[in-house]
Design a protein around this motif. Structure first.
Motif, PDB file in Angstrom:
ATOM      1  N   UNK A  28      24.075  56.325  62.302  1.00 21.88           N
ATOM      2  CA  UNK A  28      23.263  56.202  63.513  1.00 21.88           C
ATOM      3  C   UNK A  28      22.954  54.735  63.803  1.00 21.88           C
ATOM      4  N   UNK A  29      22.600  53.996  62.773  1.00 24.23           N
ATOM      5  CA  UNK A  29      22.238  52.599  62.970  1.00 24.23           C
ATOM      6  C   UNK A  29      23.442  51.751  63.347  1.00 24.23           C
ATOM      7  N   UNK A  30      24.512  51.816  62.566  1.00 25.05           N
ATOM      8  CA  UNK A  30      25.632  50.897  62.776  1.00 25.05           C
ATOM      9  C   UNK A  30      26.428  51.208  64.034  1.00 25.05           C
ATOM     10  N   UNK A  31      26.469  52.458  64.471  1.00 26.77           N
ATOM     11  CA  UNK A  31      27.120  52.721  65.758  1.00 26.77           C
ATOM     12  C   UNK A  31      26.301  52.121  66.898  1.00 26.77           C
ATOM     13  N   UNK A  32      24.978  52.187  66.810  1.00 25.99           N
ATOM     14  CA  UNK A  32      24.155  51.616  67.874  1.00 25.99           C
ATOM     15  C   UNK A  32      24.335  50.099  67.931  1.00 25.99           C
ATOM     16  N   UNK A  33      24.215  49.423  66.795  1.00 20.80           N
ATOM     17  CA  UNK A  33      24.216  47.956  66.839  1.00 20.80           C
ATOM     18  C   UNK A  33      25.610  47.386  67.079  1.00 20.80           C
ATOM     19  N   UNK A  34      26.652  48.193  66.867  1.00 16.50           N
ATOM     20  CA  UNK A  34      28.020  47.723  67.130  1.00 16.50           C
ATOM     21  C   UNK A  34      28.582  48.256  68.435  1.00 16.50           C
ATOM     22  N   UNK A  35      27.792  49.055  69.173  1.00 14.80           N
ATOM     23  CA  UNK A  35      28.254  49.580  70.456  1.00 14.80           C
ATOM     24  C   UNK A  35      29.435  50.518  70.334  1.00 14.80           C
ATOM     25  N   UNK A  36      29.455  51.314  69.267  1.00 17.99           N
ATOM     26  CA  UNK A  36      30.592  52.185  68.984  1.00 17.99           C
ATOM     27  C   UNK A  36      30.149  53.645  68.914  1.00 17.99           C
ATOM     28  N   UNK A  37      31.132  54.523  68.814  1.00 21.94           N
ATOM     29  CA  UNK A  37      30.879  55.925  68.506  1.00 21.94           C
ATOM     30  C   UNK A  37      31.570  56.252  67.189  1.00 21.94           C
ATOM     31  N   UNK A  38      31.091  57.286  66.522  1.00 21.43           N
ATOM     32  CA  UNK A  38      31.619  57.639  65.205  1.00 21.43           C
ATOM     33  C   UNK A  38      32.778  58.616  65.350  1.00 21.43           C
ATOM     34  N   UNK A  39      33.864  58.330  64.649  1.00 12.93           N
ATOM     35  CA  UNK A  39      34.979  59.271  64.587  1.00 12.93           C
ATOM     36  C   UNK A  39      34.565  60.490  63.764  1.00 12.93           C
ATOM     37  N   UNK A  40      35.341  61.576  63.789  1.00  8.76           N
ATOM     38  CA  UNK A  40      35.097  62.660  62.842  1.00  8.76           C
ATOM     39  C   UNK A  40      35.157  62.132  61.407  1.00  8.76           C
ATOM     40  N   UNK A  41      34.280  62.635  60.560  1.00  4.63           N
ATOM     41  CA  UNK A  41      34.281  62.225  59.164  1.00  4.63           C
ATOM     42  C   UNK A  41      35.499  62.818  58.454  1.00  4.63           C
ATOM     43  N   UNK A  42      35.995  62.118  57.459  1.00  5.05           N
ATOM     44  CA  UNK A  42      37.184  62.558  56.744  1.00  5.05           C
ATOM     45  C   UNK A  42      37.047  62.193  55.267  1.00  5.05           C
ATOM     46  N   UNK A  43      37.993  62.712  54.469  1.00  6.68           N
ATOM     47  CA  UNK A  43      37.945  62.509  53.030  1.00  6.68           C
ATOM     48  C   UNK A  43      37.410  63.754  52.345  1.00  6.68           C
ATOM     49  N   UNK A  44      37.662  63.833  51.047  1.00  9.35           N
ATOM     50  CA  UNK A  44      37.254  65.019  50.300  1.00  9.35           C
ATOM     51  C   UNK A  44      35.761  65.262  50.301  1.00  9.35           C
ATOM     52  N   UNK A  45      34.977  64.217  50.442  1.00  9.95           N
ATOM     53  CA  UNK A  45      33.519  64.337  50.515  1.00  9.95           C
ATOM     54  C   UNK A  45      32.989  63.938  51.892  1.00  9.95           C
ATOM     55  N   UNK A  46      33.902  63.937  52.893  1.00 12.87           N
ATOM     56  CA  UNK A  46      33.550  63.460  54.241  1.00 12.87           C
ATOM     57  C   UNK A  46      32.894  62.088  54.160  1.00 12.87           C
ATOM     58  N   UNK A  47      33.507  61.221  53.345  1.00 14.71           N
ATOM     59  CA  UNK A  47      32.891  59.922  53.048  1.00 14.71           C
ATOM     60  C   UNK A  47      33.401  58.778  53.912  1.00 14.71           C
ATOM     61  N   UNK A  48      34.347  59.035  54.811  1.00 17.14           N
ATOM     62  CA  UNK A  48      34.901  57.967  55.643  1.00 17.14           C
ATOM     63  C   UNK A  48      34.730  58.298  57.121  1.00 17.14           C
ATOM     64  N   UNK A  49      34.488  57.261  57.912  1.00 23.01           N
ATOM     65  CA  UNK A  49      34.511  57.402  59.368  1.00 23.01           C
ATOM     66  C   UNK A  49      34.808  56.035  59.966  1.00 23.01           C
ATOM     67  N   UNK A  50      35.421  56.049  61.151  1.00 26.71           N
ATOM     68  CA  UNK A  50      35.731  54.818  61.886  1.00 26.71           C
ATOM     69  C   UNK A  50      34.730  54.648  63.012  1.00 26.71           C
ATOM     70  N   UNK A  51      34.296  53.416  63.250  1.00 30.27           N
ATOM     71  CA  UNK A  51      33.413  53.102  64.362  1.00 30.27           C
ATOM     72  C   UNK A  51      34.295  52.713  65.542  1.00 30.27           C
ATOM     73  N   UNK A  52      34.314  53.555  66.560  1.00 32.43           N
ATOM     74  CA  UNK A  52      35.267  53.442  67.665  1.00 32.43           C
ATOM     75  C   UNK A  52      34.656  52.687  68.834  1.00 32.43           C
ATOM     76  N   UNK A  53      35.242  51.546  69.220  1.00 30.10           N
ATOM     77  CA  UNK A  53      34.695  50.766  70.331  1.00 30.10           C
ATOM     78  C   UNK A  53      35.082  51.379  71.678  1.00 30.10           C
ATOM     79  N   UNK A  54      34.368  50.991  72.755  1.00 30.76           N
ATOM     80  CA  UNK A  54      34.704  51.533  74.073  1.00 30.76           C
ATOM     81  C   UNK A  54      36.047  51.035  74.584  1.00 30.76           C
ATOM     82  N   UNK A  55      36.494  49.880  74.124  1.00 27.18           N
ATOM     83  CA  UNK A  55      37.836  49.374  74.439  1.00 27.18           C
ATOM     84  C   UNK A  55      38.213  48.362  73.363  1.00 27.18           C
ATOM     85  N   UNK A  56      39.483  48.040  73.305  1.00 31.99           N
ATOM     86  CA  UNK A  56      39.961  47.201  72.219  1.00 31.99           C
ATOM     87  C   UNK A  56      40.220  48.044  70.979  1.00 31.99           C
ATOM     88  N   UNK A  57      40.611  47.380  69.897  1.00 32.44           N
ATOM     89  CA  UNK A  57      40.981  48.073  68.666  1.00 32.44           C
ATOM     90  C   UNK A  57      39.827  48.102  67.676  1.00 32.44           C
TER      91      UNK A  57
END
Length: 252
Positions: A28-57
């Motif tokens: 919740x915090x890092x998506x707000x301060x980086x202006x991103x949205x969270x990808x679906x969580x992945x990994x055996x413990x749902x321990x990974x997610x990507x912070x997706x920007x509105x444009x760019x990589x």
């Protein structure tokens, strides 16, 4: 004249590592301060997610860990097997290898990853805060004990092919990251012995304004440095606000 080194690195990710049981608070915090949205969580413990920007990589990821925390680098490279072998020859230790991924530790024990390049090339935009100040999560600082500082500086420089040099303060060094990469690498000589670790730095056009916004989002002030502000995020992780340009990564 020495031949110029050729880097195999094509993109750099900053991983924000936080306790798995605090993953939701960190997200919740890092998506707000980086202006991103969270990808679906992945990994055996749902321990990974990507912070997706509105444009760019994308260049930020969140990882839930079972102990510790901090941050680590992920270098996307053109030749994974060869770069992994070079890292080991330079003193790194293999931790995990699977298709498209090598997990290693630097000679001083700092975790990092090497992955296959996926074609990323474009910076996302800086974030405009409610006050109008600009900010960007854009740097990992490697925190090193005095006795390993020089050796680690040489290791990271040789691994990436980027020159390491001073920044006008004997406490710090910097890898001269190519300007088109979204993540900078700072190297800090800590005062006391201790294990290698790393933290996130956030570039701010106005530190006071960004601090106030982060506090509204649940972060806490820790202390003032000489020209940076140390904060603790809602998941308990330490990070710093720094007076570098969110648009160029350069100091004023």
């Amino acid at each position: 004249m020495a031949a110029a080194r050729v880097s195999d690195v094509r993109w750099v990710w900053a991983f924000i590592d936080r306790p798995l049981d605090a993953f939701a608070e960190a997200a919740r915090f890092w998506t707000r301060v980086s202006g991103t949205t969270l990808s679906p969580r992945r990994g055996g413990h749902e321990q990974f997610a990507t912070l997706l920007p509105p444009r760019g990589d994308a260049y930020l990821k969140l990882q839930g860990v079972f102990e510790g925390g901090g941050a680590h680098l992920d270098f996307e490279v053109a030749h994974l097997a060869e770069t992994t072998d070079r890292a080991v020859a330079l003193g790194a230790t293999r931790v995990l290898a699977e298709e498209g991924l090598s997990v290693l530790r630097s000679p001083a024990g700092q975790p990092f990853c090497l992955t296959d390049w996926d074609g990323q090339s474009q910076w996302p935009p800086a974030v405009t805060t409610p006050s109008g100040a600009l900010t960007r999560v854009d740097q990992i600082c490697l925190d090193l004990a005095p006795e390993v500082f020089d050796g680690e500086s040489d290791f990271w420089s040789e691994l990436t092919g980027w020159d390491a040099g001073p920044v006008g303060d004997p406490e710090f060094g910097r890898l001269r990251t190519p300007a088109h990469f979204p993540v900078r690498v700072l190297i800090q000589r800590c005062d006391d012995p201790g294990p290698a670790c790393a933290h996130i730095d956030v570039a701010c056009s106005d530190i006071a304004a960004v601090r106030a916004w982060h506090e509204e989002l649940g972060a806490r002030f820790v202390c003032e440095g000489r020209y940076w502000t140390v904060m603790r995020d809602p998941a308990g992780g330490i990070y710093c606000l720094t007076p570098r340009s969110p648009e160029t990564g350069l100091a004023p």
